[in-house]
Design a protein around this motif. Structure first.
Motif, PDB file in Angstrom:
ATOM      1  N   ALA A 233       0.833  -1.204   0.000  1.00 43.76           N
ATOM      2  CA  ALA A 233       0.000   0.000   0.000  1.00 43.76           C
ATOM      3  C   ALA A 233       0.870   1.257   0.000  1.00 43.76           C
ATOM      4  CB  ALA A 233      -0.918  -0.012   1.218  1.00 43.76           C
ATOM      5  N   ILE A 234       1.948   1.223   0.766  1.00 45.57           N
ATOM      6  CA  ILE A 234       2.879   2.358   0.778  1.00 45.57           C
ATOM      7  C   ILE A 234       3.471   2.569  -0.617  1.00 45.57           C
ATOM      8  CG2 ILE A 234       5.094   3.179   1.685  1.00 45.57           C
ATOM      9  CD1 ILE A 234       4.419   1.656   4.283  1.00 45.57           C
ATOM     10  N   LEU A 235       3.826   1.477  -1.262  1.00 46.96           N
ATOM     11  CA  LEU A 235       4.448   1.570  -2.584  1.00 46.96           C
ATOM     12  C   LEU A 235       3.469   2.083  -3.636  1.00 46.96           C
ATOM     13  CD1 LEU A 235       6.546  -1.728  -2.541  1.00 46.96           C
ATOM     14  CD2 LEU A 235       7.373   0.615  -2.276  1.00 46.96           C
ATOM     15  N   ILE A 236       2.201   1.706  -3.523  1.00 49.93           N
ATOM     16  CA  ILE A 236       1.200   2.234  -4.457  1.00 49.93           C
ATOM     17  C   ILE A 236       1.096   3.747  -4.304  1.00 49.93           C
ATOM     18  CG2 ILE A 236      -1.265   2.282  -5.005  1.00 49.93           C
ATOM     19  CD1 ILE A 236      -1.366  -0.689  -4.361  1.00 49.93           C
ATOM     20  N   GLY A 237       1.114   4.214  -3.049  1.00 48.45           N
ATOM     21  CA  GLY A 237       1.103   5.658  -2.818  1.00 48.45           C
ATOM     22  C   GLY A 237       2.326   6.341  -3.396  1.00 48.45           C
ATOM     23  N   MET A 238       3.490   5.719  -3.235  1.00 46.35           N
ATOM     24  CA  MET A 238       4.718   6.275  -3.798  1.00 46.35           C
ATOM     25  C   MET A 238       4.654   6.312  -5.326  1.00 46.35           C
ATOM     26  SD  MET A 238       6.748   7.087  -1.270  1.00 46.35           S
ATOM     27  CE  MET A 238       8.357   7.221  -2.050  1.00 46.35           C
ATOM     28  N   LEU A 239       4.044   5.285  -5.895  1.00 47.57           N
ATOM     29  CA  LEU A 239       3.909   5.232  -7.352  1.00 47.57           C
ATOM     30  C   LEU A 239       3.064   6.398  -7.860  1.00 47.57           C
ATOM     31  CD1 LEU A 239       4.932   3.203  -9.495  1.00 47.57           C
ATOM     32  CD2 LEU A 239       2.702   2.095  -9.381  1.00 47.57           C
ATOM     33  N   ALA A 240       2.009   6.717  -7.130  1.00 51.40           N
ATOM     34  CA  ALA A 240       1.169   7.861  -7.508  1.00 51.40           C
ATOM     35  C   ALA A 240       1.960   9.167  -7.423  1.00 51.40           C
ATOM     36  CB  ALA A 240      -0.059   7.918  -6.604  1.00 51.40           C
ATOM     37  N   LEU A 241       2.780   9.305  -6.400  1.00 52.46           N
ATOM     38  CA  LEU A 241       3.606  10.510  -6.262  1.00 52.46           C
ATOM     39  C   LEU A 241       4.619  10.619  -7.399  1.00 52.46           C
ATOM     40  CD1 LEU A 241       4.309  10.531  -2.406  1.00 52.46           C
ATOM     41  CD2 LEU A 241       2.752  12.023  -3.686  1.00 52.46           C
ATOM     42  N   ILE A 242       5.191   9.480  -7.789  1.00 52.87           N
ATOM     43  CA  ILE A 242       6.138   9.483  -8.909  1.00 52.87           C
ATOM     44  C   ILE A 242       5.451   9.960 -10.184  1.00 52.87           C
ATOM     45  CG2 ILE A 242       7.493   7.997 -10.444  1.00 52.87           C
ATOM     46  CD1 ILE A 242       8.111   6.252  -7.992  1.00 52.87           C
ATOM     47  N   GLY A 243       4.242   9.463 -10.420  1.00 51.31           N
ATOM     48  CA  GLY A 243       3.509   9.871 -11.615  1.00 51.31           C
ATOM     49  C   GLY A 243       3.231  11.364 -11.631  1.00 51.31           C
ATOM     50  N   LEU A 244       2.800  11.903 -10.495  1.00 45.22           N
ATOM     51  CA  LEU A 244       2.507  13.339 -10.412  1.00 45.22           C
ATOM     52  C   LEU A 244       3.770  14.174 -10.614  1.00 45.22           C
ATOM     53  CD1 LEU A 244       0.552  15.657  -9.780  1.00 45.22           C
ATOM     54  CD2 LEU A 244       1.043  15.302  -7.346  1.00 45.22           C
ATOM     55  N   ALA A 245       4.844  13.787  -9.926  1.00 45.16           N
ATOM     56  CA  ALA A 245       6.091  14.550 -10.044  1.00 45.16           C
ATOM     57  C   ALA A 245       6.668  14.456 -11.454  1.00 45.16           C
ATOM     58  CB  ALA A 245       7.106  14.037  -9.018  1.00 45.16           C
ATOM     59  N   SER A 246       6.559  13.287 -12.070  1.00 47.16           N
ATOM     60  CA  SER A 246       7.076  13.123 -13.429  1.00 47.16           C
ATOM     61  C   SER A 246       6.277  13.962 -14.422  1.00 47.16           C
ATOM     62  CB  SER A 246       7.028  11.644 -13.838  1.00 47.16           C
ATOM     63  OG  SER A 246       7.855  10.862 -13.007  1.00 47.16           O
ATOM     64  N   TRP A 247       4.981  14.029 -14.220  1.00 44.61           N
ATOM     65  CA  TRP A 247       4.143  14.837 -15.110  1.00 44.61           C
ATOM     66  C   TRP A 247       4.549  16.310 -15.048  1.00 44.61           C
ATOM     67  CZ3 TRP A 247       0.743  13.427 -18.770  1.00 44.61           C
ATOM     68  CH2 TRP A 247      -0.053  14.433 -19.326  1.00 44.61           C
ATOM     69  N   LYS A 248       4.874  16.767 -13.852  1.00 47.21           N
ATOM     70  CA  LYS A 248       5.246  18.173 -13.686  1.00 47.21           C
ATOM     71  C   LYS A 248       6.711  18.436 -14.044  1.00 47.21           C
ATOM     72  CE  LYS A 248       3.556  20.428 -10.135  1.00 47.21           C
ATOM     73  NZ  LYS A 248       2.563  21.308 -10.762  1.00 47.21           N
ATOM     74  N   GLY A 249       7.542  17.389 -13.945  1.00 44.77           N
ATOM     75  CA  GLY A 249       8.966  17.618 -14.135  1.00 44.77           C
ATOM     76  C   GLY A 249       9.557  17.101 -15.424  1.00 44.77           C
ATOM     77  N   ILE A 250       8.864  16.163 -16.104  1.00 47.93           N
ATOM     78  CA  ILE A 250       9.448  15.549 -17.304  1.00 47.93           C
ATOM     79  C   ILE A 250       8.602  15.803 -18.547  1.00 47.93           C
ATOM     80  CG2 ILE A 250      10.274  13.373 -18.305  1.00 47.93           C
ATOM     81  CD1 ILE A 250      10.770  12.334 -15.534  1.00 47.93           C
ATOM     82  N   GLU A 251       7.313  16.029 -18.365  1.00 41.55           N
ATOM     83  CA  GLU A 251       6.431  16.211 -19.516  1.00 41.55           C
ATOM     84  C   GLU A 251       6.910  17.349 -20.418  1.00 41.55           C
ATOM     85  OE1 GLU A 251       3.315  15.482 -22.111  1.00 41.55           O
ATOM     86  OE2 GLU A 251       4.115  14.272 -20.472  1.00 41.55           O
ATOM     87  N   ASN A 252       7.435  18.405 -19.833  1.00 41.11           N
ATOM     88  CA  ASN A 252       7.941  19.545 -20.617  1.00 41.11           C
ATOM     89  C   ASN A 252       9.441  19.737 -20.392  1.00 41.11           C
ATOM     90  OD1 ASN A 252       5.311  20.395 -21.666  1.00 41.11           O
ATOM     91  ND2 ASN A 252       4.862  20.965 -19.543  1.00 41.11           N
ATOM     92  N   ILE A 253      10.154  18.627 -20.342  1.00 41.83           N
ATOM     93  CA  ILE A 253      11.572  18.687 -19.986  1.00 41.83           C
ATOM     94  C   ILE A 253      12.412  19.410 -21.035  1.00 41.83           C
ATOM     95  CG2 ILE A 253      12.254  16.494 -21.048  1.00 41.83           C
ATOM     96  CD1 ILE A 253      13.925  15.964 -18.500  1.00 41.83           C
ATOM     97  N   PHE A 254      11.918  19.478 -22.283  1.00 42.50           N
ATOM     98  CA  PHE A 254      12.688  20.172 -23.316  1.00 42.50           C
ATOM     99  C   PHE A 254      12.628  21.692 -23.151  1.00 42.50           C
ATOM    100  CE2 PHE A 254      12.258  16.006 -25.221  1.00 42.50           C
ATOM    101  CZ  PHE A 254      13.514  15.813 -25.774  1.00 42.50           C
ATOM    102  N   ASP A 255      11.764  22.152 -22.244  1.00 39.81           N
ATOM    103  CA  ASP A 255      11.782  23.570 -21.875  1.00 39.81           C
ATOM    104  C   ASP A 255      12.802  23.840 -20.778  1.00 39.81           C
ATOM    105  OD1 ASP A 255       9.761  24.057 -23.676  1.00 39.81           O
ATOM    106  OD2 ASP A 255       8.156  23.798 -22.200  1.00 39.81           O
ATOM    107  N   GLY A 256      13.424  22.770 -20.292  1.00 38.50           N
ATOM    108  CA  GLY A 256      14.432  22.908 -19.249  1.00 38.50           C
ATOM    109  C   GLY A 256      14.090  22.073 -18.027  1.00 38.50           C
TER     110      GLY A 256
END
Length: 487
Positions: A233-256
């Motif tokens: 259950a802890i890992l599922i929560g961590m997985l959700a956090l990874i998805g959110l952070a990746s969306w904000k940090g990698i989705e537009n990574i070519f902008d920097g």
């Protein structure tokens, strides 16, 4: 029959299967696989891939190389998909890529050893030999059937990766470290499973939380089902956090790069470390076990972090993270849908049907074994005790082999994802050939088990291969003529 209650039960089964899958199998298997696929796409020049797996590489090199790579990696059907996508996108020919896709989960060395110990070495050897032969055969067939599309794909990758520099030594080391991370997290060696130290944290209520999860997601181990642990259950929560952070940090990574880029990367490392720990809730608190797996994953994560910061260029880091994220977006949603549907279908299938449908070595019986492989997917190694259960319920050893060959290849989620990578038509042609060859494998092995002489079995096999070779030669000749006319 209470329809609302039945629908609720089915939805519960689907969600329970999804939750247990995410908790137990995604992190140490799929996350490294996504990163390996991203690294292969971003860091390996096309020429390096095509030298061994290209469509124009001699078949006596490309197909054994792809089969050997699949054999050595020893991954499950879901983990192999990102790796397959990586080598195919980078320029591997369709045939060698398909052989890799088939062989990697089919002749997983751990599963073969386990099969031999639990069910019998005769079945393990049959699984090895027939899977290897049929994996190469299906790859060659796919390459012949889709010659023109394969040539177009090769030209497209030429344009996509034109001018890419030679692979640097640091990139090679980085890729090898990712493979080491996958091995440390997934291989079941004794020294990796052994606990070298334990720490008990005075965290009250974890045992109650564990019991609540078991009630929330009930499971039957005899059917290969897995529950959701407190750690899961802890890992599922961590997985959700990874998805959110990746969306904000990698989705537009070519902008920097931004702060979320590094937060997402750090969360991945932290989550892998948590997944590698042993956690045992009890009334007095939570016991943390420092396992060999944790030590191996820790060393790999630390080395990868250092390489990412010190050795990869900014462009390499950006491309690596972006390509990995692209594979996640392409594959992970389909994986979730597939696992959910499999959970529902598994709830509908009754074990007592097995003896009635697959109790004899017939063509329909072996095909039913293949169908079970599609809709009753189990993680690597779990399919072996399930196969033993099928055997005890009356399944013939022929259909049992058909199930064991098809189960790692034709899980519903794998079909959906493969279609997204190579196209629906090619994917369903691949599925048809795997179903045919799995059924044939079961018939051949089952006939031998029923007392048919080995000479006659070989004659049947040679006759089938001869007819198939003749048909494929005609198809290949026709395709070659079409290509010549087009040019």
């Amino acid at each position: 029959m209470n329809l609302p209650s039945s629908i609720t039960d089915l939805l519960h089964a689907g969600l329970g299967n999804l939750a247990s899958y995410l908790a137990a199998h995604v992190l140490l298997c799929l996350l490294p696989a996504f990163y390996i696929a991203g690294a292969m796409t971003a860091l390996i020049p096309k020429e390096t891939v095509t030298r061994f797996l290209g469509r124009n590489t001699p078949k006596y090199i490309s197909y054994p190389a792809s089969a050997l790579a699949g054999f050595l990696l020893a991954v499950c059907s879901c983990t192999v998909i990102p790796l397959f996508a990586g080598i195919y996108k980078k320029g591997a020919g369709l045939g060698p890529a398909v052989t890799f896709l088939f062989v990697a989960p089919a002749i997983n060395i751990l599963a073969l050893v386990y099969t031999g110990g639990v069910i019998g070495m005769d079945l393990a050897i049959a699984r090895l030999v027939l899977s290897l032969a049929f994996g190469i055969g299906i790859g060659i067939i796919m390459a012949l059937l889709f010659q023109r599309a394969d040539a177009e794909h090769d030209a497209a990758t030429d344009a996509m990766f034109a001018g890419q520099a030679a692979m640097r030594r640091s990139s090679v080391i980085f890729l090898l470290l990712l493979v080491a991370l996958l091995i440390a997290g997934t291989f079941q060696f004794d020294f990796l499973k052994h606990s070298y130290a334990e720490i008990t944290l005075p965290i009250r209520g974890m045992d109650g939380f564990q019991d609540y999860l078991y009630r929330l997601v009930p499971f039957d181990p005899s059917r290969g089902e897995e529950g959701v642990t407190a750690q899961g259950a802890i890992l599922i929560g961590m997985l959700a956090l990874i998805g959110l952070a990746s969306w904000k940090g990698i989705e537009n990574i070519f902008d920097g790069f931004n702060i979320w880029t590094w937060i997402s990367t750090a969360l991945v490392g932290l989550t892998l470390l948590i997944a590698a720990l042993g956690m045992t809730p009890h009334p007095n608190g939570l016991t943390i076990s420092i396992t060999g797996k944790f030590l191996g994953v820790s060393l790999s994560v630390i080395a990868l972090a250092w390489m990412l910061k010190k050795k990869l260029t900014e462009d390499e880091t950006r491309d690596f993270l972006w390509e990995s994220w692209k594979f996640v977006k392409q594959i992970f949603p389909l994986l979730i849908v597939g696992v959910f549907i499999v959970g529902i279908i598994r709830e509908l299938i009754r074990p007592e049907w097995i003896e009635a449908l697959a109790g004899q070595n017939t063509l329909p019986g072996n095909f039913i074994g293949v169908v079970f492989g599609v809709f009753m997917y189990f993680p690597t190694l779990v399919e072996v005790p399930i196969a033993q259960m099928f055997l005890q319920l009356g399944m013939h050893r022929g259909p049992l082999l058909a199930y064991l060959i098809s189960d790692p290849e034709l899980s519903l989620q794998s079909i959906l994802i493969t279609a997204a990578i190579i196209g629906r038509f090619k994917a369903w042609v691949y599925v048809a050939w795997v179903a045919l060859f799995s059924t044939l494998a079961g018939l051949i092995y089952g006939s031998w088990m029923d007392g048919t002489g080995m000479g006659l079995v070989i004659l049947y096999l040679v006759s089938f291969i001869s007819l198939l070779s003749g048909a494929l030669w005609l198809v290949s000749r026709r395709n070659s003529q079409k290509i010549m006319v087009a040019h």
